[in-house]
Write a protein that holds these residues in place. Structure first.
Motif, PDB file in Angstrom:
ATOM      1  N   SER A   1       0.580  -1.088   0.288  1.00 20.70           N
ATOM      2  CA  SER A   1       0.218   0.261  -0.344  1.00 20.70           C
ATOM      3  C   SER A   1       0.814   1.510   0.094  1.00 20.70           C
ATOM      4  N   VAL A   2       2.079   1.467   0.799  1.00 19.22           N
ATOM      5  CA  VAL A   2       2.762   2.150   0.784  1.00 19.22           C
ATOM      6  C   VAL A   2       3.304   2.601  -0.855  1.00 19.22           C
ATOM      7  N   ALA A   3       3.909   1.649  -0.549  1.00 16.86           N
ATOM      8  CA  ALA A   3       4.330   1.879  -2.194  1.00 16.86           C
ATOM      9  C   ALA A   3       3.626   2.232  -3.386  1.00 16.86           C
ATOM     10  N   LEU A   4       2.055   1.888  -2.972  1.00 18.09           N
ATOM     11  CA  LEU A   4       1.407   2.189  -4.387  1.00 18.09           C
ATOM     12  C   LEU A   4       1.407   3.861  -4.467  1.00 18.09           C
ATOM     13  N   VAL A   5       0.922   4.136  -2.889  1.00 19.95           N
ATOM     14  CA  VAL A   5       0.562   5.350  -2.673  1.00 19.95           C
ATOM     15  C   VAL A   5       1.805   6.263  -3.277  1.00 19.95           C
ATOM     16  N   THR A   6       3.221   5.970  -3.258  1.00 22.87           N
ATOM     17  CA  THR A   6       4.220   6.419  -3.157  1.00 22.87           C
ATOM     18  C   THR A   6       4.298   5.928  -4.788  1.00 22.87           C
ATOM     19  N   CYS A   7       4.186   5.213  -5.642  1.00 24.00           N
ATOM     20  CA  CYS A   7       4.066   5.644  -6.926  1.00 24.00           C
ATOM     21  C   CYS A   7       3.728   6.416  -7.569  1.00 24.00           C
TER      22      CYS A   7
END
Lengths: 129, 517
Positions: free
Chosen positions: B37-43
């Protein structure tokens, strides 16, 4: 004779390239993975020493110019080495430490999987599988 | 007002992923699976930011430089982040592909919060490498990208991935160190590290200055290792093959691409076209290295059995084309190189994602095991076929326009060797692509004459469970709709961009006008 003079004034560069060569040779010729990593470190250290010696090089006959303390302030009296290469080396050392840590972590994992640190043995073990 | 927001974007693009890389580790103390989730939001955030940056850079027909001075120190003392037409295109590719690959890793890729920390660190490093305007800062980002890649390649479950990662680490470090040595020579000659300042200082020092030429030589060899040019490509096939299936698309599409971009940046912004043409044999050597890689990479790709390894060797040859186009140093060839840089990144992202989907759902890894794929898995086979045909360079596709402009530039510059090599490499690319297509579409999964039909049924499953590659953890996962959608979308995009040759020319026009006169 000219060759000797150049060597006397530029011995730091000669030393650096010898170290560079030693590091590269260790990386290629040594079968032990840990020693390969030590070779990488030597290789990098040679480049750090190169940057440190660059900082003391004269520019147009004036002692080392520096962005913080310009050489013109007191020509012939104030000898300031450029701080920029030192900062570069500091940063590069940190990068080198991080690389060494990752490399050693990988070697620990290779050792626990294959039980060897030697590249030739590793090649045999992998060929058998 | 809008200008202020614009100049903050470059630092935001670099800092946000690197800071966000710590979040999965912190959340990991309490929650199990927050990394994705963190990676998705950041990307997603960086993708939107890069779109916003693109509107600023391409909104004006003149040469736009969005400059962020770190810490408020002005050039030449301070470090700058610079976004122009060239780097913005690469930033769009990096953010887009890193977002797309997440669709695969959610179900299929390596799991765990630490993996996504590495993922975000790599994305941050790649964006930094694309945006930096300082040659030493470039070294630091080169090493951040390297560290991220070594960690991600090693995140496979099998022991092979650790060996591949260590090999990559040792060779990659030598490459980055040689680059640093070259920077040292340039610093000796000019006393500055800022790229735009170097451009004038290198010219002032003289293009025949021994220090400048030596610096160029070290920098070029360093990048030749990072871009994987023959014979310095040894690390690359192992790394691509043994990396987990969720990692290979990211690494193959972006890491070498951004290194090749960095080579172009140093070549055309720091040394300039005048240096390349003025220095005896500089252009010839660059072209020779590129052309040799094209031929050697294609020939090696033809004789591979493992599909991932075949595509890895194909990358060696495609990057050879880009380096050769840099060496020709004309406007047409340069635009061709940039299009091919983007197009190849997109194609390889799609192809390696498709390879991951096939391994996950069909259990096939070698060319032979792809038999009957089109019948069993029509969507992924269709997407893969389109991408493979685009890789050969059959119009309309992004692979075609890239090769077309490089070939056109080579003919205009009367570099007949390069023209011949492009033709030869297209034939060889067709050879390995056709081999795979023939397996997928025209070879039945089970030979009709084979009485032991059931034994063959189990063969692919056994191959995955046996974990010979062990990249996906030995478990056959399920293929989600999102994975297929991403592969098909990339295939459609690859075809659509085939009509955008003129558009690329217009977008890059302000930059090429600055560089080539």
């Amino acid at each position: 004779m000219i060759g000797l003079e150049i060597l006397a004034s530029h011995y730091a560069y000669a030393l650096m390239f010898v170290l560079l060569g030693v590091g590269l040779y260790m990386m290629i010729a040594n079968e032990n993975l840990v020693k390969k990593v030590i070779g990488v470190n030597l290789f990098q250290t040679a480049i750090f020493l190169f940057f440190v010696s660059v900082a003391y090089v004269e520019v147009d006959g004036e002692p080392g110019d520096s962005p913080v303390v310009p050489a013109e302030v007191a020509p012939g009296e104030l000898f300031v080495a450029s701080p920029l290469p030192h900062v570069i080396v500091l940063t590069a050392i940190v990068v080198g430490v991080a690389l060494t840590a990752v490399a050693l972590a990988l070697i620990v994992r290779i050792y626990s999987e294959y039980g060897t640190l030697r590249e030739d043995t590793l090649r045999e073990v992998r060929a058998d599988e | 007002m809008s200008e202020e927001i614009g100049s903050v974007l470059p630092i935001l693009l670099v800092a946000a992923p690197i800071l966000a890389a710590t979040l999965p580790l912190i959340f990991g103390l309490r929650l199990e699976r927050t990394g994705w989730s963190v990676a998705l939001v950041t990307c997603a955030g960086t993708f939107l930011a890069s779109l916003s940056l693109a509107t600023t850079v391409f909104g004006d027909a003149t040469h736009v430089l969005v400059i962020h001075e770190l810490g408020g120190f002005a050039r030449p003392v301070g470090i700058e982040l610079v976004a122009d037409e060239f780097s913005t295109l690469i930033v769009l590719l990096v953010t887009g592909v890193s977002l797309a690959v997440l669709a695969y890793t959610r179900v299929g890729g390596p799991r765990g919060n630490t993996f996504y920390s590495g993922y975000l660190l790599l994305v941050g490093g790649l964006l930094g490498l694309s945006l930096t305007g300082d040659v030493f800062n470039m070294f630091v980002f080169l090493e951040i990208v390297g560290l991220g890649t070594y960690a991600l390649v090693a995140s496979g479950d099998g022991p092979e991935s650790a060996v591949a990662a260590l090999k990559y680490l040792i060779v990659g470090t030598v490459g980055a160190s040689l680059y640093l040595l070259g920077v040292g020579f340039l610093f000796m000659a000019t006393g500055t590290l800022n790229m735009l300042d170097l451009q004038t200082q290198v010219e002032a020092a003289g293009y025949d200055n021994t220090l400048v030429v030596a610096g160029f030589a070290f920098i070029f060899v360093g990048f030749a290792i990072k871009v994987a040019q023959w014979p310095l490509h040894g690390w690359q096939p192992d790394a691509y093959q043994h990396a987990p299936d969720g990692v290979t698309p990211l690494v193959a599409a972006l890491v070498s691409t951004v290194s090749a971009y960095a080579l172009g940046r140093v070549l055309f912004t720091v040394f300039t076209v005048d240096f390349v043409t003025a220095t005896p044999y500089a252009s010839e050597i660059i072209v020779a290295v590129g052309a040799t890689s094209v031929v050697a990479g294609s020939v090696l790709a033809v004789i591979q059995y493992d599909v991932k390894r075949m595509l890895a060797y194909s990358s060696v040859s495609q990057f050879g084309l880009i380096v050769a186009a840099y060496g020709i140093a004309t406007e047409t060839a340069f635009v061709g190189a940039v299009i091919h840089l983007l197009g190849h990144g997109l194609l390889k992202a799609g192809l390696f994602l498709a390879v991951g989907v096939v391994a996950l759902g069909y259990g096939a890894r070698t060319v032979g095991e792809y038999a009957g794929l089109a019948h069993e898995r029509p969507y992924v086979a269709g997407g893969m076929a389109v991408l493979l045909i685009a890789l050969v360079g059959i119009p309309p596709s992004v692979g075609f326009i890239g090769k077309w402009y490089i070939a056109l530039g080579a003919v205009q510059a009367e570099a007949w060797v390069v023209s011949a090599v492009i033709f030869l490499s297209t034939m060889l690319t067709l050879a390995y692509v056709a081999r795979l297509l023939e397996r997928m579409y025209f070879t039945p999964a089970h030979p009709l004459s084979d009485p032991h039909d059931t034994a063959h049924d189990h063969a692919p499953a056994a191959a995955t469970d046996g974990g010979t590659d062990a990249a996906n953890g030995g478990t056959t996962g399920r293929v989600t709709v999102a994975m297929l959608a991403v592969v098909v979308c990339i295939a459609v995009l690859a075809v659509l961009l085939g009509f955008a040759g003129g558009l690329f020319f217009e977008l890059l026009e302000p930059f090429t006008a600055e560089v080539f006169n």
